[in-house]
Design a protein around this motif. Structure first.
Motif, PDB file in Angstrom:
ATOM      1  N   LEU A 234      35.881   7.442  37.907  1.00  0.00           N
ATOM      2  CA  LEU A 234      36.418   6.731  39.248  1.00  0.00           C
ATOM      3  C   LEU A 234      37.221   7.327  39.852  1.00  0.00           C
ATOM      4  O   LEU A 234      37.063   7.789  41.875  1.00  0.00           O
ATOM      5  CB  LEU A 234      36.642   5.077  38.488  1.00  0.00           C
ATOM      6  CG  LEU A 234      35.221   4.825  38.473  1.00  0.00           C
ATOM      7  CD1 LEU A 234      35.629   2.620  38.117  1.00  0.00           C
ATOM      8  CD2 LEU A 234      33.876   4.016  39.376  1.00  0.00           C
ATOM      9  N   GLY A 235      38.053   7.582  39.360  1.00  0.00           N
ATOM     10  CA  GLY A 235      39.177   8.043  40.208  1.00  0.00           C
ATOM     11  C   GLY A 235      39.021   9.396  40.532  1.00  0.00           C
ATOM     12  O   GLY A 235      39.377   9.924  41.946  1.00  0.00           O
ATOM     13  N   LEU A 236      38.253  10.376  39.755  1.00  0.00           N
ATOM     14  CA  LEU A 236      38.305  11.875  39.680  1.00  0.00           C
ATOM     15  C   LEU A 236      36.566  11.170  41.853  1.00  0.00           C
ATOM     16  O   LEU A 236      36.624  11.672  42.599  1.00  0.00           O
ATOM     17  CB  LEU A 236      36.964  12.927  38.905  1.00  0.00           C
ATOM     18  CG  LEU A 236      38.419  13.032  37.886  1.00  0.00           C
ATOM     19  CD1 LEU A 236      36.921  13.415  37.398  1.00  0.00           C
ATOM     20  CD2 LEU A 236      39.033  13.973  38.467  1.00  0.00           C
ATOM     21  N   ALA A 237      36.076  10.439  41.563  1.00  0.00           N
ATOM     22  CA  ALA A 237      34.593  10.324  42.658  1.00  0.00           C
ATOM     23  C   ALA A 237      35.785   9.646  43.324  1.00  0.00           C
ATOM     24  O   ALA A 237      34.918  10.244  45.214  1.00  0.00           O
ATOM     25  CB  ALA A 237      34.263   9.112  42.253  1.00  0.00           C
ATOM     26  N   ALA A 238      36.489   8.645  43.650  1.00  0.00           N
ATOM     27  CA  ALA A 238      37.693   8.724  44.828  1.00  0.00           C
ATOM     28  C   ALA A 238      38.125   9.832  45.427  1.00  0.00           C
ATOM     29  O   ALA A 238      37.922  10.129  47.148  1.00  0.00           O
ATOM     30  CB  ALA A 238      38.508   7.477  44.286  1.00  0.00           C
ATOM     31  N   LYS A 239      38.771  10.637  44.485  1.00  0.00           N
ATOM     32  CA  LYS A 239      39.504  11.935  45.076  1.00  0.00           C
ATOM     33  C   LYS A 239      37.926  12.823  45.505  1.00  0.00           C
ATOM     34  O   LYS A 239      38.680  13.730  47.004  1.00  0.00           O
ATOM     35  CB  LYS A 239      40.329  12.280  43.790  1.00  0.00           C
ATOM     36  CG  LYS A 239      41.537  12.158  43.576  1.00  0.00           C
ATOM     37  CD  LYS A 239      42.588  12.618  42.124  1.00  0.00           C
ATOM     38  CE  LYS A 239      41.632  12.990  41.112  1.00  0.00           C
ATOM     39  NZ  LYS A 239      42.660  13.315  40.124  1.00  0.00           N
ATOM     40  N   SER A 240      37.375  12.969  45.450  1.00  0.00           N
ATOM     41  CA  SER A 240      36.309  13.412  45.970  1.00  0.00           C
ATOM     42  C   SER A 240      36.073  13.180  47.386  1.00  0.00           C
ATOM     43  O   SER A 240      35.437  13.763  48.515  1.00  0.00           O
ATOM     44  CB  SER A 240      35.296  13.427  44.975  1.00  0.00           C
ATOM     45  OG  SER A 240      33.829  13.874  45.526  1.00  0.00           O
ATOM     46  N   VAL A 241      35.976  11.814  47.916  1.00  0.00           N
ATOM     47  CA  VAL A 241      35.529  11.045  48.468  1.00  0.00           C
ATOM     48  C   VAL A 241      37.030  11.092  49.527  1.00  0.00           C
ATOM     49  O   VAL A 241      36.725  11.806  51.150  1.00  0.00           O
ATOM     50  CB  VAL A 241      35.612   9.742  48.815  1.00  0.00           C
ATOM     51  CG1 VAL A 241      35.221   9.052  49.908  1.00  0.00           C
ATOM     52  CG2 VAL A 241      33.881   8.910  48.138  1.00  0.00           C
ATOM     53  N   ILE A 242      38.225  11.303  49.011  1.00  0.00           N
ATOM     54  CA  ILE A 242      39.719  11.721  49.746  1.00  0.00           C
ATOM     55  C   ILE A 242      39.253  12.879  50.923  1.00  0.00           C
ATOM     56  O   ILE A 242      38.959  13.190  52.107  1.00  0.00           O
ATOM     57  CB  ILE A 242      40.501  10.881  48.741  1.00  0.00           C
ATOM     58  CG1 ILE A 242      40.757   9.704  48.955  1.00  0.00           C
ATOM     59  CG2 ILE A 242      41.733  12.048  50.452  1.00  0.00           C
ATOM     60  CD1 ILE A 242      41.918   9.557  47.882  1.00  0.00           C
ATOM     61  N   LYS A 243      38.344  14.148  50.504  1.00  0.00           N
ATOM     62  CA  LYS A 243      39.436  15.363  49.811  1.00  0.00           C
ATOM     63  C   LYS A 243      37.751  16.035  50.871  1.00  0.00           C
ATOM     64  O   LYS A 243      37.774  16.335  52.706  1.00  0.00           O
ATOM     65  CB  LYS A 243      38.834  16.484  49.155  1.00  0.00           C
ATOM     66  CG  LYS A 243      39.827  16.590  47.760  1.00  0.00           C
ATOM     67  CD  LYS A 243      39.208  17.126  47.014  1.00  0.00           C
ATOM     68  CE  LYS A 243      40.560  17.027  45.557  1.00  0.00           C
ATOM     69  NZ  LYS A 243      40.710  17.893  44.008  1.00  0.00           N
ATOM     70  N   ARG A 244      36.655  15.271  50.763  1.00  0.00           N
ATOM     71  CA  ARG A 244      35.372  15.591  51.207  1.00  0.00           C
ATOM     72  C   ARG A 244      35.303  14.474  52.930  1.00  0.00           C
ATOM     73  O   ARG A 244      35.054  14.936  54.354  1.00  0.00           O
ATOM     74  CB  ARG A 244      34.084  15.201  51.062  1.00  0.00           C
ATOM     75  CG  ARG A 244      34.154  15.773  49.612  1.00  0.00           C
ATOM     76  CD  ARG A 244      32.679  15.648  49.004  1.00  0.00           C
ATOM     77  NE  ARG A 244      31.642  15.625  49.413  1.00  0.00           N
ATOM     78  CZ  ARG A 244      30.790  14.514  49.558  1.00  0.00           C
ATOM     79  NH1 ARG A 244      30.452  13.391  48.697  1.00  0.00           N
ATOM     80  NH2 ARG A 244      29.311  14.729  50.172  1.00  0.00           N
ATOM     81  N   LEU A 245      36.636  13.043  53.076  1.00  0.00           N
ATOM     82  CA  LEU A 245      36.596  13.112  54.048  1.00  0.00           C
ATOM     83  C   LEU A 245      37.777  13.822  55.261  1.00  0.00           C
ATOM     84  O   LEU A 245      37.516  13.804  56.017  1.00  0.00           O
ATOM     85  CB  LEU A 245      36.104  11.326  53.558  1.00  0.00           C
ATOM     86  CG  LEU A 245      36.551  10.060  55.364  1.00  0.00           C
ATOM     87  CD1 LEU A 245      34.593  10.217  55.310  1.00  0.00           C
ATOM     88  CD2 LEU A 245      36.642   9.157  54.147  1.00  0.00           C
ATOM     89  N   GLY A 246      38.341  13.531  54.449  1.00  0.00           N
ATOM     90  CA  GLY A 246      39.806  13.995  55.279  1.00  0.00           C
ATOM     91  C   GLY A 246      40.028  12.999  56.471  1.00  0.00           C
ATOM     92  O   GLY A 246      39.327  11.872  56.538  1.00  0.00           O
ATOM     93  N   ASN A 247      41.411  13.340  56.752  1.00  0.00           N
ATOM     94  CA  ASN A 247      42.091  12.154  58.311  1.00  0.00           C
ATOM     95  C   ASN A 247      42.142  10.851  57.865  1.00  0.00           C
ATOM     96  O   ASN A 247      41.553   9.755  58.395  1.00  0.00           O
ATOM     97  CB  ASN A 247      40.686  12.973  59.500  1.00  0.00           C
ATOM     98  CG  ASN A 247      41.183  12.033  60.594  1.00  0.00           C
ATOM     99  OD1 ASN A 247      42.848  11.723  60.540  1.00  0.00           O
ATOM    100  ND2 ASN A 247      40.523  11.294  61.638  1.00  0.00           N
ATOM    101  N   LEU A 248      42.486  10.821  56.576  1.00  0.00           N
ATOM    102  CA  LEU A 248      43.120   9.140  56.139  1.00  0.00           C
ATOM    103  C   LEU A 248      44.415   9.437  56.178  1.00  0.00           C
ATOM    104  O   LEU A 248      45.589  10.199  55.445  1.00  0.00           O
ATOM    105  CB  LEU A 248      42.164   9.074  54.835  1.00  0.00           C
ATOM    106  CG  LEU A 248      40.940   9.118  54.068  1.00  0.00           C
ATOM    107  CD1 LEU A 248      40.025   8.984  52.856  1.00  0.00           C
ATOM    108  CD2 LEU A 248      40.214   7.515  55.713  1.00  0.00           C
TER     109      LEU A 248
END
Length: 325
Positions: A234-248
């Motif tokens: 689940l943590g890997l999925a969250a990190k994927s979103v953060i990387k792909r989204l940017g600007n957080l």
């Protein structure tokens, strides 16, 4: 007086709630699966409409009385899904409405500005996010073949599998070899395994996850390892979103939704999620919403009508509870 409607359509239930502009609930309705990917669009829309009609009846309102409807539907993932869902929802004859994936309900339920990451862990798993510019991304939600490895269904399978492996001495000793057959109403692993094989049973009930949680709470190392691995995924999925989204901006809100996370709240699982994320993004804020996803839909509806959400409104939603609340 404005009336707003939130519709949460999931894989097992569709839940509709109507409230006024002050957050007072006036009606609610429940029906079966609202995910068009499960049983087709006609079945999903019929269930969605049934829950809506039940809520309207309780409220003493008609569709024309509803100022805004926010649909949050499981399966509203890709352009193809929206091409199926939007025309079907149009036929429900509401004048003002919007559709988002149910992940966005969860994000809004835990994030006041609707920005951040949301992790879903219920029967299945999903991850998504939204930044301050309105960009949205999704990671997962399409099953094991497409990279997912978490959710209640997967946990149940891993629990059963670990019990078999421990029984056969392919895994460390575990109280799952006692708890799993007891839960499934068999006197022993030997009788359980043979009964399943004799009857070509290759699935297990999702609520076997309760056994996993109980075993972990009793300190079982095998159960703890399963939950820790799930947390890492689940943590890997969250990190994927953060990387792909940017600007957080930090600290990054990470909203945890779904029955496993909101109701189970297992320490080993939650700590593993946090460790996995902070290994790359040390400034995060884990948030477990205290309201059901459908109220996240109502919050999105209020945003659409520029209604200021107060602390008292949120507390009202907390007091209303879930499907049976």
């Amino acid at each position: 007086m404005f009336f707003l409607m939130g519709v949460d359509g999931g894989g097992s239930k569709t839940f509709t709630v109507i409230c006024d502009e002050k957050g007072n609930m006036v009606g609610k309705g429940i029906s079966e699966c609202g995910n068009h990917q499960s049983n087709g669009i006609n079945h999903a829309i019929a269930n969605i409409n049934e829950s809506i009609e039940s809520a309207l009846k309780m409220a003493g309102l008609n569709k024309s009385n509803i100022d805004f409807v926010q649909f949050g539907l499981a399966g509203a993932d890709r352009e193809k899904d929206f091409s199926i869902l939007l025309p079907a929802l149009e036929n429900l004859a509401f004048s003002n409405w919007d559709l988002v994936c149910d992940t966005m309900e969860g994000l809004r339920a835990g994030s006041a500005d609707n920005v951040g990451v949301v992790l879903v862990c219920g029967t299945g798993t999903n991850a998504a996010g939204r930044n301050k510019d309105g960009k949205m991304v999704q990671t997962g939600g399409f099953g094991y073949l497409y990279g997912d490895f978490a959710g209640g269904g997967q946990m149940a399978r891993e629990t059963f599998r670990a019990a078999v492996r421990s029984w056969e001495h392919r895994e460390d000793p575990s109280i799952l070899t006692k708890k799993v057959p007891e839960f499934l109403n068999y006197p022993s692993m030997n009788e359980l395994v043979n009964a399943f094989l004799d009857n070509d049973i290759f699935t297990v009930p999702n609520d076997l996850t309760r056994v996993l949680h109980d075993a972990a709470e009793e300190g079982d190392s095998v159960a703890i390892k399963i939950l820790t691995n799930m947390g890492k995924e689940l943590g890997l999925a969250a990190k994927s979103v953060i990387k792909r989204l940017g600007n957080l901006e930090s600290p990054i809100p990470v909203v945890l939704t779904g029955s496993i996370l909101q109701k189970g709240k297992n320490t080993y699982l939650l700590e593993s999620i946090e460790r996995s994320i902070i290994s790359e993004y040390p400034e995060i804020n884990l948030i477990i919403p205290t309201i059901e996803p459908v109220y996240g839909a109502l919050l999105l509806a209020m945003d659409q009508l520029n209604i200021t959400v107060t602390k008292e409104m949120y507390q009202s939603f907390e007091s209303y509870g879930g499907y049976e609340g």
